[in-house]
Write a protein that holds these residues in place. Structure first.
Motif, PDB file in Angstrom:
ATOM      1  N   GLN A  56     -90.204  86.262 -19.182  1.00  0.00           N
ATOM      2  CA  GLN A  56     -90.880  87.551 -19.097  1.00  0.00           C
ATOM      3  C   GLN A  56     -91.655  87.674 -17.795  1.00  0.00           C
ATOM      4  OE1 GLN A  56     -90.997  90.473 -21.310  1.00  0.00           O
ATOM      5  NE2 GLN A  56     -89.052  89.391 -21.681  1.00  0.00           N
ATOM      6  N   ALA A  57     -92.250  86.556 -17.353  1.00  0.00           N
ATOM      7  CA  ALA A  57     -92.954  86.559 -16.065  1.00  0.00           C
ATOM      8  C   ALA A  57     -91.966  86.806 -14.926  1.00  0.00           C
ATOM      9  CB  ALA A  57     -93.683  85.234 -15.868  1.00  0.00           C
ATOM     10  N   SER A  58     -90.777  86.196 -15.009  1.00  0.00           N
ATOM     11  CA  SER A  58     -89.743  86.418 -13.995  1.00  0.00           C
ATOM     12  C   SER A  58     -89.286  87.869 -13.999  1.00  0.00           C
ATOM     13  CB  SER A  58     -88.547  85.494 -14.257  1.00  0.00           C
ATOM     14  OG  SER A  58     -88.904  84.139 -14.108  1.00  0.00           O
ATOM     15  N   LEU A  59     -89.188  88.456 -15.187  1.00  0.00           N
ATOM     16  CA  LEU A  59     -88.769  89.852 -15.292  1.00  0.00           C
ATOM     17  C   LEU A  59     -89.794  90.775 -14.637  1.00  0.00           C
ATOM     18  CD1 LEU A  59     -86.738  91.896 -16.372  1.00  0.00           C
ATOM     19  CD2 LEU A  59     -87.953  91.847 -18.562  1.00  0.00           C
ATOM     20  N   ARG A  60     -91.079  90.525 -14.887  1.00  0.00           N
ATOM     21  CA  ARG A  60     -92.127  91.355 -14.277  1.00  0.00           C
ATOM     22  C   ARG A  60     -92.134  91.189 -12.754  1.00  0.00           C
ATOM     23  NH1 ARG A  60     -94.900  89.466 -18.910  1.00  0.00           N
ATOM     24  NH2 ARG A  60     -95.847  87.774 -17.699  1.00  0.00           N
ATOM     25  N   ARG A  61     -91.908  89.973 -12.297  1.00  0.00           N
ATOM     26  CA  ARG A  61     -91.874  89.731 -10.853  1.00  0.00           C
ATOM     27  C   ARG A  61     -90.694  90.450 -10.213  1.00  0.00           C
ATOM     28  NH1 ARG A  61     -89.983  84.693  -7.831  1.00  0.00           N
ATOM     29  NH2 ARG A  61     -90.710  85.052  -5.705  1.00  0.00           N
TER      30      ARG A  61
END
Length: 747
Positions: free
Chosen positions: A735-740
């Motif tokens: 999810q952090a990768s998606l937001r980035r």
């Protein structure tokens, strides 16, 4: 108590088991091999145990699929009993004096088959309950199907043996009414039968047996047979040789018949069923070879294998898989340094670069004038259906969350093995969305992609490829042999509604217009380790690092432009399914593809050179770095991997002597890890090379929700495994990768 233990120790079942362990390890090995496959001790990376525990028939796992497996297992069970009877019966002469001697032998030979059935049923229940989440009544019906199939098979054999097997009393009656001898028979030519040692039944080679079990599993005392003629006893034992031959011939006919009809789903029996039929054939052959050749059997096997290897060097007795759509009838392409130099000459390089820059200009035209967009390159690792589903899930979910922005920015897709399959399918869905309005974000397409393809492949291996494939099919004006490569593509089309039933050249125009991203399919060339770059566009600039393009030294080539090399072999007529199959050719599971070159080259899985697809992405960035710096605000490489690098460390603690000797070879099993280190170096250099233009790498990693329960790397996923892959996108790191990623594209 002591007497009871004595009778148990010298009971027929116990003595038979000991005899198998002492004399018949070759026959016993069939059970051991099957058990190891069933438990996942071997072949687990290929998902073999699923073939036994969740067999499919007509795309369903139900009572009838298990019924067919049980039916075939019954055939193997009876073939094993026949082979055992032929090789062992003379050690137990008391059998000849009984009614239905072979039936009683089978009853007492129950220890090994019964143990296997118990392990099979318990393993089946455990996997279906814990991994498929099926209800108890469904699991019960599946087990009942197996038992019913086994029972039917045994009943058929029982009826047959009732009318074909005779006991000693039948031979005594026949002797009493014997006709006068045929004196001419001795003079007539003919094959002389094998002389068997008639005195064996009274020699010290007989085994002591005190009790046996009758058909009702009741213990009975053994009677003496000292008063019977040895020749009559041997006639009783030798009458099943013909039955063993019939079982062998029927098994061969059944395997060849189903293999010939692989195009028809009704004839695609579960792979486990075909495996048991194959085992029945091998046991029958093995028993016959051991019986007739006795001490010469090892030499015979060696000579046979050497002869088989020599014969299959000739085209008439061998089969090589081909890339469907290519023309193998014309002169082969020259796979030489001079020809590789020719297809990457400076004028061709300039032409291919100009065409690709035109594609990039069309891509940039999607965005408002004056804006420098982010260029996205998407790379997915290999790993069977696990990687395919994970790559598609990441791409589909991310694009849906960003309202289509990810696919708009996407310029190039690269991937190995399963990852390449997922990306190819998702790109086709996106193309259909543009043409027909298809909802490419619909999750049911992931379910279609995740359907089983392992069962038809293994079924074809057993029923067709182990023999010489002789059935053919037409692809336009070209003819090819049907094998597991062919059935893999057929199963893929059936699972995915034939959406990828296109030719490589069909994508040339939509790629040129930048309607869809470029896709580089990059299988490995076995013969020299180079990568084969399959694309409908000219990609000669990918054949060697840009810094060496002006050199004349052809040794710098580390890749080959497929379209340029096979221009005269109708390269762009290649079926797209064949291209992605070449990219996912895991050894033994799928056949290596032989291409029409001189000298001949063969193709294997892309993962052996680049299991992440990042080498192609890095080189593409390197080649077009000037255009990228001038027209974009940076490059984002989305890296989708099916495993966490930190999990793949092996250490040398607690090693034994043999393990320490083999330890230096362990590095060859760390190819993906070694490639990952090289990729880090590539992108560090690229980051310096691009200067002010940013290079960002966003990684999505599939991690199992529970430790040590990662989805298997093959062409089959259980319900639990697919569910685990689908929800991995919601893990904290992903999810952090998606937001980035979303933040980078909004810059």
């Amino acid at each position: 108590m002591k007497e009871r233990l004595y009778h148990i120790a010298y009971s027929f079942p116990v003595q038979l088991l000991l005899l198998h362990l002492r004399n018949h390890l070759l026959l016993l090995s069939t059970w051991i091999l099957t058990l190891l496959l069933l438990l996942g001790a071997i072949g687990d990376a290929f998902g073999v145990r699923y073939l036994f525990l969740t067999p499919e028939y007509l795309s369903r796992i139900d009572f009838w699929s298990f019924f067919l497996v049980g039916l075939a297992f019954g055939g193997f069970f009876m073939a094993w009993n026949l082979a055992s009877y032929i090789l062992s019966s003379h050690y137990f002469p008391f059998l000849a004096s009984m009614e239905r001697p072979f039936t009683k032998f089978c009853v007492n030979n129950f220890v090994i088959p019964s143990a296997f059935i118990l392990v099979y049923l318990s393993s089946m229940v455990g996997l279906q309950w814990n991994y498929e989440y099926w209800e108890a009544n469904t699991i019960f019906l599946n087990g009942l199907g197996f038992i019913a199939g086994l029972g039917c098979s045994i009943m058929v054999f029982a009826v047959y043996f009732t009318y074909t097997n005779k006991d000693i009393f039948s031979f005594i009656k026949k002797r009493k009414r014997r006709l006068p001898p045929n004196l001419a028979r001795r003079l007539a030519p003919g094959r002389r039968g094998l002389r068997y040692h008639d005195d064996m039944v009274k020699s010290n080679r007989t085994w002591i047996v005190k009790t046996y079990l009758n058909e009702s599993f009741q213990p009975r005392l053994v009677r003496s047979v000292a008063h019977y003629d040895n020749k009559l006893l041997m006639k009783v034992f030798k009458q099943n040789h013909t039955n063993a031959l019939l079982v062998m011939l029927f098994s061969i006919f059944l395997l060849l018949g189903t293999g010939y009809m692989i195009d028809h789903p009704w004839f695609r029996i579960p792979a486990a069923a075909s495996y048991f039929i194959l085992m029945a054939m091998l046991v029958s052959i093995g028993g016959s070879v051991i019986y007739w050749l006795q001490h010469w059997r090892v030499l015979f096997i060696i000579v046979f294998l050497v002869g088989l290897n020599a014969a299959t060097k000739y085209e008439r007795f061998s089969h090589t898989n081909k890339a469907y759509g290519l023309d193998y009838s014309v002169a082969a392409a020259k796979y030489t340094d001079s020809n590789l130099s020719r297809i990457s000459a400076p004028d061709i390089l300039a032409q291919d670069k100009a065409q690709t820059i035109a594609i990039l200009e069309n891509w940039k035209a999607r965005f408002p004038k004056g804006k420098k967009p982010k260029m996205v390159l998407f790379s997915a690792s290999g790993g069977g259906m696990r990687a395919a589903v994970w790559a598609m899930q990441v791409l589909q979910h991310s694009d849906r969350v960003m309202d289509g922005k990810l696919l708009q920015h996407l310029t190039l897709m690269t991937g190995a093995s399963g990852g390449g399959i997922g990306l190819s399918y998702m790109r086709e869905l996106y193309y259909r969305h543009l043409l027909e309005g298809l909802n490419h974000h619909d999750k049911r397409y992931i379910d279609k992609l995740g359907k089983d393809m392992l069962n038809p492949v293994f079924f074809t291996i057993v029923s067709n490829d182990l023999f010489l494939p002789w059935a053919t099919f037409q692809d336009g004006e070209y003819a090819y042999r049907k094998d597991r490569g062919y059935i893999f593509e057929q199963a893929f089309h059936e699972n995915t509604d034939s959406l990828l039933m296109r030719r490589l050249g069909d994508y040339k125009a939509p790629e040129a217009k930048a309607q869809i991203p470029l896709l580089f399919i990059t299988p490995s060339i076995v013969n020299d380790g180079r990568r084969l770059i399959i694309s409908p566009q000219g990609v000669s600039y990918m054949m060697r690092p840009p810094s060496t393009t002006n050199r004349s030294n052809t040794s710098d080539f580390d890749a080959v432009d497929f379209g340029r090399l096979f221009e005269n072999q109708n390269a762009y007529n290649l079926q797209m399914s064949s291209a992605i199959r070449m990219n996912a050719t895991y050894p033994y599971i799928l056949p290596n593809v032989y291409l029409p070159t001189e000298p001949n080259i063969e193709i294997i899985d892309a993962g052996f050179r680049d299991n992440y697809g990042l080498v192609s992405s890095a080189r593409f960035i390197h080649v077009f770095r000037d255009w990228i710096q001038e027209h974009t605000s940076g490059v984002v490489v989305v890296k989708v991997t099916g495993w966490d690098r930190s999990e793949y460390h092996s250490y040398s603690d607690d090693q034994g002597a043999i393990e320490s000797v083999l330890n230096p070879l362990g590095i060859f099993g760390q190819l993906s890890q070694l490639q990952a280190y090289e990729h880090d170096t590539y992108f560090s250099l690229l980051n310096d090379l691009l200067g002010d233009t940013s290079l960002d790498v966003v990684e999505f990693i599939y991690r199992p929700s529970k430790a040590h329960e990662k989805a298997s790397m093959n062409f089959h996923l259980s319900t639990r495994e697919q569910f685990d892959i689908m929800k991995a996108i919601h893990q904290k790191d992903n999810q952090a990768s998606l937001r980035r990623l979303e933040s980078l594209l909004n810059q």
